[in-house]
Write an enzyme that holds these catalytic residues in place. Sequence first.
Site, PDB file in Angstrom:
ATOM      1  N   ASN A   1     -84.739   2.051  74.771  1.00 59.89           N
ATOM      2  CA  ASN A   1     -83.846   2.999  74.103  1.00 59.89           C
ATOM      3  C   ASN A   1     -82.421   2.634  74.504  1.00 59.89           C
ATOM      4  O   ASN A   1     -81.989   2.922  75.614  1.00 59.89           O
ATOM      5  CB  ASN A   1     -84.200   4.423  74.561  1.00 59.89           C
ATOM      6  CG  ASN A   1     -83.225   5.459  74.027  1.00 59.89           C
ATOM      7  OD1 ASN A   1     -82.410   5.168  73.147  1.00 59.89           O
ATOM      8  ND2 ASN A   1     -83.293   6.672  74.556  1.00 59.89           N
TER       9      ASN A   1
ATOM     10  N   SER B   1     -85.821   6.279  84.567  1.00 64.33           N
ATOM     11  CA  SER B   1     -85.435   5.342  85.634  1.00 64.33           C
ATOM     12  C   SER B   1     -86.471   4.255  85.911  1.00 64.33           C
ATOM     13  O   SER B   1     -86.638   3.829  87.052  1.00 64.33           O
ATOM     14  CB  SER B   1     -85.095   6.112  86.916  1.00 64.33           C
ATOM     15  OG  SER B   1     -83.942   6.910  86.710  1.00 64.33           O
TER      16      SER B   1
ATOM     17  N   GLY C   1     -81.927   8.389  83.837  1.00 66.56           N
ATOM     18  CA  GLY C   1     -80.598   7.866  84.181  1.00 66.56           C
ATOM     19  C   GLY C   1     -80.144   8.209  85.588  1.00 66.56           C
ATOM     20  O   GLY C   1     -78.974   8.020  85.932  1.00 66.56           O
TER      21      GLY C   1
ATOM     22  N   GLU D   1     -91.058  12.249  79.881  1.00 72.42           N
ATOM     23  CA  GLU D   1     -89.795  11.893  80.505  1.00 72.42           C
ATOM     24  C   GLU D   1     -89.245  13.090  81.271  1.00 72.42           C
ATOM     25  O   GLU D   1     -88.597  13.969  80.668  1.00 72.42           O
ATOM     26  CB  GLU D   1     -88.774  11.476  79.444  1.00 72.42           C
ATOM     27  CG  GLU D   1     -89.177  10.266  78.628  1.00 72.42           C
ATOM     28  CD  GLU D   1     -87.958   9.511  78.140  1.00 72.42           C
ATOM     29  OE1 GLU D   1     -87.832   8.343  78.485  1.00 72.42           O
ATOM     30  OE2 GLU D   1     -87.125  10.105  77.447  1.00 72.42           O
TER      31      GLU D   1
ATOM     32  N   GLU E   1     -82.027  14.274  75.643  1.00 70.23           N
ATOM     33  CA  GLU E   1     -80.586  14.326  75.338  1.00 70.23           C
ATOM     34  C   GLU E   1     -80.351  15.003  73.992  1.00 70.23           C
ATOM     35  O   GLU E   1     -79.347  15.683  73.795  1.00 70.23           O
ATOM     36  CB  GLU E   1     -79.997  12.907  75.396  1.00 70.23           C
ATOM     37  CG  GLU E   1     -79.889  12.425  76.839  1.00 70.23           C
ATOM     38  CD  GLU E   1     -79.951  10.921  77.035  1.00 70.23           C
ATOM     39  OE1 GLU E   1     -79.799  10.168  76.061  1.00 70.23           O
ATOM     40  OE2 GLU E   1     -80.173  10.503  78.194  1.00 70.23           O
TER      41      GLU E   1
ATOM     42  N   HIS F   1     -85.990  13.489  72.187  1.00 73.13           N
ATOM     43  CA  HIS F   1     -85.466  13.004  73.470  1.00 73.13           C
ATOM     44  C   HIS F   1     -84.708  14.145  74.147  1.00 73.13           C
ATOM     45  O   HIS F   1     -84.050  14.945  73.476  1.00 73.13           O
ATOM     46  CB  HIS F   1     -84.542  11.803  73.236  1.00 73.13           C
ATOM     47  CG  HIS F   1     -84.170  11.101  74.506  1.00 73.13           C
ATOM     48  ND1 HIS F   1     -83.225  11.597  75.370  1.00 73.13           N
ATOM     49  CD2 HIS F   1     -84.638   9.962  75.085  1.00 73.13           C
ATOM     50  CE1 HIS F   1     -83.125  10.786  76.414  1.00 73.13           C
ATOM     51  NE2 HIS F   1     -83.976   9.787  76.260  1.00 73.13           N
TER      52      HIS F   1
ATOM     53  N   LYS G   1     -79.700   3.758  73.399  1.00 71.41           N
ATOM     54  CA  LYS G   1     -78.778   4.903  73.300  1.00 71.41           C
ATOM     55  C   LYS G   1     -77.470   4.471  72.596  1.00 71.41           C
ATOM     56  O   LYS G   1     -77.503   3.614  71.731  1.00 71.41           O
ATOM     57  CB  LYS G   1     -78.519   5.496  74.683  1.00 71.41           C
ATOM     58  CG  LYS G   1     -79.808   5.800  75.441  1.00 71.41           C
ATOM     59  CD  LYS G   1     -79.599   6.678  76.620  1.00 71.41           C
ATOM     60  CE  LYS G   1     -80.891   6.795  77.416  1.00 71.41           C
ATOM     61  NZ  LYS G   1     -80.830   7.782  78.479  1.00 71.41           N
TER      62      LYS G   1
END
Length: 253
Positions: A11, A213, A175, A169, A101, A99, A13
């Site tokens: 991904n 991560s 991250g 996730e 985010e 996701h 992003k």
Amino acid sequence: MAGPKPLIAGNWKMNGRLADATKLANTVSAFVRALPSTSADVLVCPPFPYLAPVAQALAGSRVRLGAQDCHAEAAGAFTGDVSADMLKDSGCSFVIVGHSERRALHGETDAVVQAKANAVLRAGMTAILCVGETLAERDEGRTIPVVASQLVGSLPANANSENLVVAYEPVWAIGTGRTPTVAQVGEVHGAIRAGLSKKFSDGAKMRILYGGSVNGLNALELLAIANVDGALVGGASLRADAFETIVKAAPRR
Ligand code: PEP
């Protein structure tokens, strides 16, 4: 029993420029070409404007192309949005939906995520449906019910092992450089597997990715956990050498 063939999905992003995207796609395509056919399936998910040029860079390669989001509707007055059919036209066969985010920064609810997943399936592509708990939810001991409730609210009804991938996730691992323990990943993936097997006739064959991560150093350990059928990789997918190490760490099937 051996599980499904692993999928390693990158991904990207909102990172890089056109030259970076095509260079990375060419490098991924080259290292995948050198791998045996039993190695993991590989997917890259560039930003929308780079889908077509990356599709061109990947032509003839077995690396698949995916998008990071889509709109639930097929067409209409949705300024700035992109439909699943448009993504298919651009060469995509996968779309990430839900996701964290998108859920956190764009207020996407389970119902919105489910509508998007349905749109992906209607367009004949595979949805990668993301679920995962926040740190507060984990600390409160609510990880399993939170993930179960996200799945109940966002799984598309007509899913099967060809058109649906689930990605676990943990929000606190994305991250941050932090990852759950092997036992924690195994517990959540086991619970997701049980839920999928109960709901779908081929739930035992559906791929469940771990994301958060993943890097070249921890991939071997994470990808060996029961019911982990691959990885959704953010930061490390932007570095071809790290991404290659992760792809090579996946069990061969
Ligand atoms: C992600 O955004 O899906 C992700 C897993 O990111 P990272 O690998 O950077 O934690």
